[in-house]
Design a protein around this motif. Sequence first.
Motif, PDB file in Angstrom:
ATOM      1  N   GLY A  51     -55.564 -11.229   9.687  1.00  0.00           N
ATOM      2  CA  GLY A  51     -56.478 -11.018   8.286  1.00  0.00           C
ATOM      3  C   GLY A  51     -57.127 -11.798   8.023  1.00  0.00           C
ATOM      4  N   GLY A  52     -57.628 -12.653   8.931  1.00  0.00           N
ATOM      5  CA  GLY A  52     -58.498 -13.567   8.278  1.00  0.00           C
ATOM      6  C   GLY A  52     -58.237 -14.202   7.176  1.00  0.00           C
ATOM      7  N   HIS A  53     -57.254 -14.657   6.635  1.00  0.00           N
ATOM      8  CA  HIS A  53     -56.531 -14.658   5.130  1.00  0.00           C
ATOM      9  C   HIS A  53     -55.933 -15.507   4.686  1.00  0.00           C
ATOM     10  N   GLY A  54     -56.025 -16.458   5.614  1.00  0.00           N
ATOM     11  CA  GLY A  54     -54.752 -17.990   5.384  1.00  0.00           C
ATOM     12  C   GLY A  54     -54.366 -17.847   6.859  1.00  0.00           C
ATOM     13  N   ASP A  55     -53.342 -19.167   7.291  1.00  0.00           N
ATOM     14  CA  ASP A  55     -52.602 -19.121   8.343  1.00  0.00           C
ATOM     15  C   ASP A  55     -51.745 -18.249   8.364  1.00  0.00           C
ATOM     16  N   HIS A  56     -51.527 -17.376   9.269  1.00  0.00           N
ATOM     17  CA  HIS A  56     -50.280 -17.064   9.054  1.00  0.00           C
ATOM     18  C   HIS A  56     -49.887 -16.923  10.926  1.00  0.00           C
ATOM     19  N   THR A  57     -47.657 -17.542  10.837  1.00  0.00           N
ATOM     20  CA  THR A  57     -47.454 -17.746  11.865  1.00  0.00           C
ATOM     21  C   THR A  57     -46.780 -16.368  12.176  1.00  0.00           C
ATOM     22  N   GLN A  58     -46.618 -16.394  13.483  1.00  0.00           N
ATOM     23  CA  GLN A  58     -46.128 -14.855  14.438  1.00  0.00           C
ATOM     24  C   GLN A  58     -44.705 -14.932  14.020  1.00  0.00           C
ATOM     25  N   ALA A  59     -44.038 -14.405  13.781  1.00  0.00           N
ATOM     26  CA  ALA A  59     -42.368 -14.278  12.780  1.00  0.00           C
ATOM     27  C   ALA A  59     -41.598 -14.284  13.920  1.00  0.00           C
ATOM     28  N   TYR A  60     -41.875 -14.117  15.321  1.00  0.00           N
ATOM     29  CA  TYR A  60     -41.476 -13.863  16.854  1.00  0.00           C
ATOM     30  C   TYR A  60     -41.700 -14.053  17.531  1.00  0.00           C
ATOM     31  N   VAL A  61     -41.333 -15.331  18.687  1.00  0.00           N
ATOM     32  CA  VAL A  61     -41.468 -16.370  19.495  1.00  0.00           C
ATOM     33  C   VAL A  61     -41.358 -16.012  20.641  1.00  0.00           C
ATOM     34  N   ILE A  62     -41.438 -15.954  22.069  1.00  0.00           N
ATOM     35  CA  ILE A  62     -40.376 -15.745  23.117  1.00  0.00           C
ATOM     36  C   ILE A  62     -40.881 -15.956  23.919  1.00  0.00           C
ATOM     37  N   ASP A  63     -39.872 -17.569  24.406  1.00  0.00           N
ATOM     38  CA  ASP A  63     -40.187 -18.140  25.332  1.00  0.00           C
ATOM     39  C   ASP A  63     -40.000 -17.845  26.300  1.00  0.00           C
ATOM     40  N   THR A  64     -41.780 -17.379  26.896  1.00  0.00           N
ATOM     41  CA  THR A  64     -41.629 -17.596  28.634  1.00  0.00           C
ATOM     42  C   THR A  64     -41.871 -18.833  29.232  1.00  0.00           C
ATOM     43  N   GLY A  65     -41.370 -20.183  29.019  1.00  0.00           N
ATOM     44  CA  GLY A  65     -41.058 -20.948  30.024  1.00  0.00           C
ATOM     45  C   GLY A  65     -41.740 -22.191  29.076  1.00  0.00           C
ATOM     46  N   SER A  66     -42.372 -22.797  30.241  1.00  0.00           N
ATOM     47  CA  SER A  66     -43.433 -24.579  30.117  1.00  0.00           C
ATOM     48  C   SER A  66     -44.948 -24.100  30.144  1.00  0.00           C
ATOM     49  N   ASP A  67     -45.355 -23.939  29.933  1.00  0.00           N
ATOM     50  CA  ASP A  67     -46.535 -23.779  29.292  1.00  0.00           C
ATOM     51  C   ASP A  67     -48.132 -24.330  30.395  1.00  0.00           C
ATOM     52  N   ASP A  68     -46.981 -25.452  31.475  1.00  0.00           N
ATOM     53  CA  ASP A  68     -47.860 -26.670  31.915  1.00  0.00           C
ATOM     54  C   ASP A  68     -47.573 -25.678  33.376  1.00  0.00           C
ATOM     55  N   ALA A  69     -46.116 -24.713  33.640  1.00  0.00           N
ATOM     56  CA  ALA A  69     -46.141 -24.440  34.367  1.00  0.00           C
ATOM     57  C   ALA A  69     -47.323 -23.225  35.125  1.00  0.00           C
ATOM     58  N   ALA A  70     -47.374 -23.133  36.220  1.00  0.00           N
ATOM     59  CA  ALA A  70     -49.040 -22.443  37.192  1.00  0.00           C
ATOM     60  C   ALA A  70     -48.280 -21.355  37.133  1.00  0.00           C
ATOM     61  N   SER A  71     -50.058 -20.852  36.486  1.00  0.00           N
ATOM     62  CA  SER A  71     -49.518 -18.918  36.630  1.00  0.00           C
ATOM     63  C   SER A  71     -50.265 -18.441  37.455  1.00  0.00           C
ATOM     64  N   GLY A  72     -48.922 -17.898  38.503  1.00  0.00           N
ATOM     65  CA  GLY A  72     -49.250 -17.116  39.646  1.00  0.00           C
ATOM     66  C   GLY A  72     -49.836 -17.391  40.366  1.00  0.00           C
ATOM     67  N   ASP A  73     -49.676 -18.966  41.088  1.00  0.00           N
ATOM     68  CA  ASP A  73     -50.303 -19.754  41.809  1.00  0.00           C
ATOM     69  C   ASP A  73     -49.040 -20.353  42.599  1.00  0.00           C
ATOM     70  N   ALA A  74     -49.035 -19.008  43.982  1.00  0.00           N
ATOM     71  CA  ALA A  74     -47.562 -19.896  44.879  1.00  0.00           C
ATOM     72  C   ALA A  74     -48.042 -20.243  45.589  1.00  0.00           C
ATOM     73  N   PRO A  75     -46.859 -20.709  46.310  1.00  0.00           N
ATOM     74  CA  PRO A  75     -47.987 -22.613  46.801  1.00  0.00           C
ATOM     75  C   PRO A  75     -47.902 -21.760  48.158  1.00  0.00           C
ATOM     76  N   GLU A  76     -49.300 -22.361  49.042  1.00  0.00           N
ATOM     77  CA  GLU A  76     -49.487 -21.980  50.079  1.00  0.00           C
ATOM     78  C   GLU A  76     -48.455 -22.289  51.760  1.00  0.00           C
ATOM     79  N   VAL A  77     -47.711 -21.634  52.111  1.00  0.00           N
ATOM     80  CA  VAL A  77     -46.965 -21.606  52.970  1.00  0.00           C
ATOM     81  C   VAL A  77     -47.865 -21.699  54.721  1.00  0.00           C
ATOM     82  N   ASP A  78     -47.159 -22.814  55.357  1.00  0.00           N
ATOM     83  CA  ASP A  78     -47.815 -22.569  56.480  1.00  0.00           C
ATOM     84  C   ASP A  78     -47.802 -21.678  57.260  1.00  0.00           C
ATOM     85  N   PHE A  79     -49.036 -20.983  58.054  1.00  0.00           N
ATOM     86  CA  PHE A  79     -48.593 -20.219  59.110  1.00  0.00           C
ATOM     87  C   PHE A  79     -48.018 -19.986  60.188  1.00  0.00           C
ATOM     88  N   ASP A  80     -47.869 -20.865  60.289  1.00  0.00           N
ATOM     89  CA  ASP A  80     -47.208 -21.037  61.560  1.00  0.00           C
ATOM     90  C   ASP A  80     -45.682 -20.888  60.898  1.00  0.00           C
TER      91      ASP A  80
END
Length: 171
Positions: free
Chosen positions: A36-65
């Motif tokens: 609403g642009g009126h002050g700082d509001h915090t979210q009432a319920y936060v879902i923990d999805t893991g570490s923020d430092d985790a790679a987002s969707g980048d799977a490690p590249e596997v050797d073709f052999d």
Amino acid sequence: MLDTMTMTKVLGGFCGALLIFLLGKWGAETIYHVGGGHGDHTQAYVIDTGSDDAASGDAPEVDFDTLLASADVAKGEKVFGKCRACHKLEDGANATGPYLYGVVGRAVDTAAGYTYSGALEKVVDTWTPENLSHFLESPRGFAPGTAMSFNGLPKAEDRANLIAYLDSTDD
């Protein structure tokens, strides 16, 4: 029948409807607007999805052999269904595309009785599993000017399974 009073009623009806829509919009924004642009509001319920430092969707590249060593020939046969429209596995049986019997390890542009565009000869000499994988990933990106109109197989596992299947068909 169309007098001044009738026109005034019609215009008043449209203005009233517009006013109701504008008030509804204002009410909806007031109720549902986040923050609403009126002050700082915090979210009432936060879902923990893991570490923020985790790679987002980048799977490690596997050797073709490694992928090729663990490839599944049965899954490769299913992937070959996409190729079946233009290619055949019988030796010497060309279709829209050249036959693929013995293609793994075969020299490029050597299918008897098939006329090639010449774009592949400029890129590679032999169809090694690695060269086939790069070509199958994006045929036009690997060999610009090729006549093959297939978009490619983006999954490395599908390419490895297909190459293992093609390699198994020529004894």
